[in-house]
Design a protein around this motif. Structure first.
Motif, short mmCIF file in Angstrom:
data_model
loop_
_atom_site.label_atom_id
_atom_site.label_comp_id
_atom_site.label_asym_id
_atom_site.label_seq_id
_atom_site.Cartn_x
_atom_site.Cartn_y
_atom_site.Cartn_z
N LEU A 93 -10.73 19.48 -0.13
CA LEU A 93 -11.44 18.85 1.60
C LEU A 93 -13.14 18.99 1.71
O LEU A 93 -12.89 20.77 1.96
CB LEU A 93 -10.21 18.73 2.29
N VAL A 94 -13.93 18.52 2.09
CA VAL A 94 -14.90 18.40 2.66
C VAL A 94 -14.88 18.39 4.23
O VAL A 94 -14.41 17.39 4.62
CB VAL A 94 -16.25 18.31 2.10
N ARG A 95 -14.30 19.17 5.64
CA ARG A 95 -14.16 18.80 6.78
C ARG A 95 -15.33 20.14 7.38
O ARG A 95 -14.48 21.18 8.18
CB ARG A 95 -13.21 17.82 7.37
N PRO A 96 -16.43 19.97 7.52
CA PRO A 96 -17.26 21.57 8.32
C PRO A 96 -16.10 21.15 9.69
O PRO A 96 -16.54 22.23 10.20
CB PRO A 96 -18.48 21.50 8.14
N GLU A 97 -15.73 20.10 10.48
CA GLU A 97 -15.42 20.42 11.64
C GLU A 97 -14.29 20.91 11.98
O GLU A 97 -13.73 21.80 12.89
CB GLU A 97 -15.20 18.88 12.52
N GLU A 98 -13.51 20.86 10.36
CA GLU A 98 -12.44 21.88 11.42
C GLU A 98 -12.32 22.77 9.88
O GLU A 98 -11.20 23.34 9.88
CB GLU A 98 -11.79 20.92 10.34
N MET A 99 -13.50 23.52 9.02
CA MET A 99 -13.30 24.46 8.19
C MET A 99 -14.37 24.72 8.23
O MET A 99 -15.69 24.89 8.10
CB MET A 99 -13.62 23.80 6.67
N PRO A 100 -14.70 25.84 9.69
CA PRO A 100 -15.70 26.54 9.72
C PRO A 100 -16.50 27.43 8.69
O PRO A 100 -17.62 27.18 8.84
CB PRO A 100 -15.00 27.53 10.75
N GLY A 101 -16.54 27.85 7.61
CA GLY A 101 -16.77 28.15 6.74
C GLY A 101 -17.67 27.02 5.90
O GLY A 101 -19.32 27.84 5.36
N GLN A 102 -17.59 26.44 5.79
CA GLN A 102 -18.30 25.40 5.27
C GLN A 102 -19.68 25.10 5.91
O GLN A 102 -20.15 24.60 5.77
CB GLN A 102 -17.68 23.63 4.76
N GLU A 103 -19.67 25.19 7.72
CA GLU A 103 -20.86 25.60 8.09
C GLU A 103 -22.32 26.55 7.98
O GLU A 103 -22.98 26.57 7.82
CB GLU A 103 -20.92 25.53 9.35
N SER A 104 -21.46 27.31 6.66
CA SER A 104 -21.99 27.78 5.47
C SER A 104 -22.47 27.69 4.33
O SER A 104 -21.24 27.74 3.90
CB SER A 104 -22.77 29.64 5.86
N PRO A 105 -23.79 28.24 3.70
CA PRO A 105 -23.70 27.81 2.07
C PRO A 105 -23.46 28.77 1.32
O PRO A 105 -23.92 28.87 0.36
CB PRO A 105 -25.18 27.68 1.48
N ILE A 121 -6.10 20.33 -1.86
CA ILE A 121 -6.72 19.26 -2.98
C ILE A 121 -7.11 17.73 -2.83
O ILE A 121 -5.95 17.49 -2.25
CB ILE A 121 -6.20 19.50 -4.48
N VAL A 122 -8.02 16.61 -2.39
CA VAL A 122 -8.27 15.74 -2.42
C VAL A 122 -8.78 15.09 -3.89
O VAL A 122 -8.82 13.44 -3.11
CB VAL A 122 -9.12 15.66 -1.23
N ARG A 123 -9.10 15.47 -4.73
CA ARG A 123 -9.24 14.81 -6.01
C ARG A 123 -9.04 15.46 -7.47
O ARG A 123 -9.60 16.47 -7.23
CB ARG A 123 -11.35 14.57 -5.76
N ILE A 124 -9.19 14.75 -7.90
CA ILE A 124 -7.96 14.64 -9.32
C ILE A 124 -8.96 14.18 -10.33
O ILE A 124 -8.28 12.80 -10.17
CB ILE A 124 -7.06 14.99 -9.49
N PRO A 182 -18.17 20.89 -2.24
CA PRO A 182 -16.92 21.14 -2.03
C PRO A 182 -16.40 22.22 -3.25
O PRO A 182 -16.79 22.25 -4.18
CB PRO A 182 -15.62 19.90 -2.58
N TYR A 183 -15.55 23.16 -3.01
CA TYR A 183 -15.08 24.11 -4.05
C TYR A 183 -14.44 22.92 -4.89
O TYR A 183 -13.66 22.40 -5.36
CB TYR A 183 -13.37 24.98 -3.23
N ARG A 184 -14.17 23.30 -5.68
CA ARG A 184 -13.91 22.86 -7.38
C ARG A 184 -13.68 23.84 -8.32
O ARG A 184 -13.75 24.78 -8.59
CB ARG A 184 -15.25 22.74 -8.36
N GLU A 185 -12.17 23.37 -9.29
CA GLU A 185 -11.43 23.83 -10.17
C GLU A 185 -11.71 22.98 -11.67
O GLU A 185 -11.37 21.87 -10.96
CB GLU A 185 -10.28 24.46 -10.07
N GLY A 186 -10.64 23.20 -12.16
CA GLY A 186 -10.67 22.41 -13.55
C GLY A 186 -9.81 23.13 -14.51
O GLY A 186 -9.14 24.15 -14.56
N LEU A 187 -8.95 22.15 -15.77
CA LEU A 187 -7.50 22.58 -16.46
C LEU A 187 -8.63 22.19 -17.87
O LEU A 187 -8.98 21.22 -17.40
CB LEU A 187 -7.31 22.76 -16.19
#
Ligand code: MTE
Length: 306
Positions: free
Chosen positions: A160-172, A227-230, A177-182
């Motif tokens: 998820l990207v939601r800086p209003e609720e995820m204060p760490g996302q206010e800074s670069p 996770i919000v997207r697969i 979004p955080y991404r991963e893969g397999l």
């Protein structure tokens, strides 16, 4: 010491957290964890043949020492800052090379999935480890439900990207979004789960509510949270730490005591909560899950494919 799976399984309820409460947790955790407040709904889950019989870390350790940069870079930041994250409603977009793409409400996504308690070893790339009693279902079951189309070679995940609720996302701090893969065969391995809870209850926000990946033979950063997207893809997806520093973090990130991080050894690890006098433990190839996953990497040079 070879890694041992739990024996003598029966179809009982999951392990209540009270069974794991020890004196240390009672003293240190009673106030912090709010024992005495109304209990959360217990999740019914089956015990799993893949669980270790090692003693889990305490709920306090698992929920107070976290990495979740969306809430800040410090180990205590997620517990401090994740309380305001709205996790209901929650939907997950499934797209790419898949038969049934769409925006799935979490409850719809989970319908038909078999919830198990999986007590897994968890090894962070920072050379510490924990034992966590997750509640979750196999990623393979979800992928089979939505239908993988021929040509899909990888599975990509986004937080998820939601800086209003995820204060760490206010800074670069990271490139959100955080991404991963397999790779698809890694995703289909029965050890790969999507976890929706731990200690028999819904996932605490700081651990990646309401749904996160857990891949126990890889370093912890592969286990992407909230996770919000697969997406099913033909080409290898970009992954956060590899983008951040490709020399230090590869795509595979299999736990491997023989391949050191450029800045520190991966040969040993510190078990969180083991106490000051406990020695470091030897790190096991594939975090002890070699019987299940070694064949995935036949023919690969794991010092190059790190
Ligand atoms: N997922 C997201 N979205 N953001 C993160 O910062 N940190 C990773 C991983 N998943 C992270 C994430 C790292 S580095 C680790 S070690 C684990 O989450 C930590 O999981 P835990 O806090 O439940 O132990």
């Amino acid at each position: 010491m070879p890694y041992r799976f739990k024996t003598g399984l029966n179809w009982s309820d999951t392990t209540p957290r009270a069974d794991f409460i020890n004196r240390r947790q009672l003293i240190a955790g009673a106030v912090a964890m709010g024992f005495g407040t109304p209990a959360l709904a217990r999740i019914n889950a089956l015990p799993s043949q893949y669980s270790t019989d090692a003693e889990p870390n305490t709920l306090e350790e698992i929920t107070q020492y976290n990495n979740f940069y969306e809430f800040g870079p410090g180990k205590g930041d997620p517990a401090r800052n994740a309380g305001g994250l709205t996790t209901d409603p929650w939907s997950v977009k499934i797209d790419g090379l898949v038969e049934n793409p769409g925006n799935y409400d979490l409850a719809d996504l989970m319908s038909g999935m078999v919830l198990e308690e999986r007590i897994y070893r968890f090894r962070c790339v920072e050379a510490w480890s924990m034992i966590v009693p997750w509640i979750g279902f196999q990623l393979s079951d979800l992928l089979n439900k939505v239908g993988v189309r021929p040509g899909a070679k990888f599975v990509a995940f986004e937080t998820l990207v939601r800086p209003e609720e995820m204060p760490g996302q206010e800074s670069p701090l990271l490139d959100w979004p955080y991404r991963e893969g397999l790779r698809i065969d890694e995703a289909m391995n029965p050890l790969s789960i999507l976890a929706t809870g731990l200690y028999g209850e819904a996932m605490p926000n700081q651990n990646g509510a309401p749904i996160r990946l857990v891949v126990p033979w890889k370093y912890g950063f592969k286990s992407i949270k909230s996770i919000v997207r697969i997406s099913l893809t033909e080409t290898r997806p970009q992954t956060t730490w590899n983008m951040q520093n490709p020399r230090e973090y590869g795509f595979y990130s299999n736990v491997n005591p023989k391949v050191d991080h450029p800045r520190w050894s991966q040969a040993t690890e510190r078990r969180i909560g083991a106490g000051y006098f406990a020695g470091r433990e030897d790190t096991l190839m594939f975090n002890g899950y070699g019987d299940e996953v070694t064949s995935l990497y036949a023919g690969q040079d794991l010092s190059k494919d790190f």
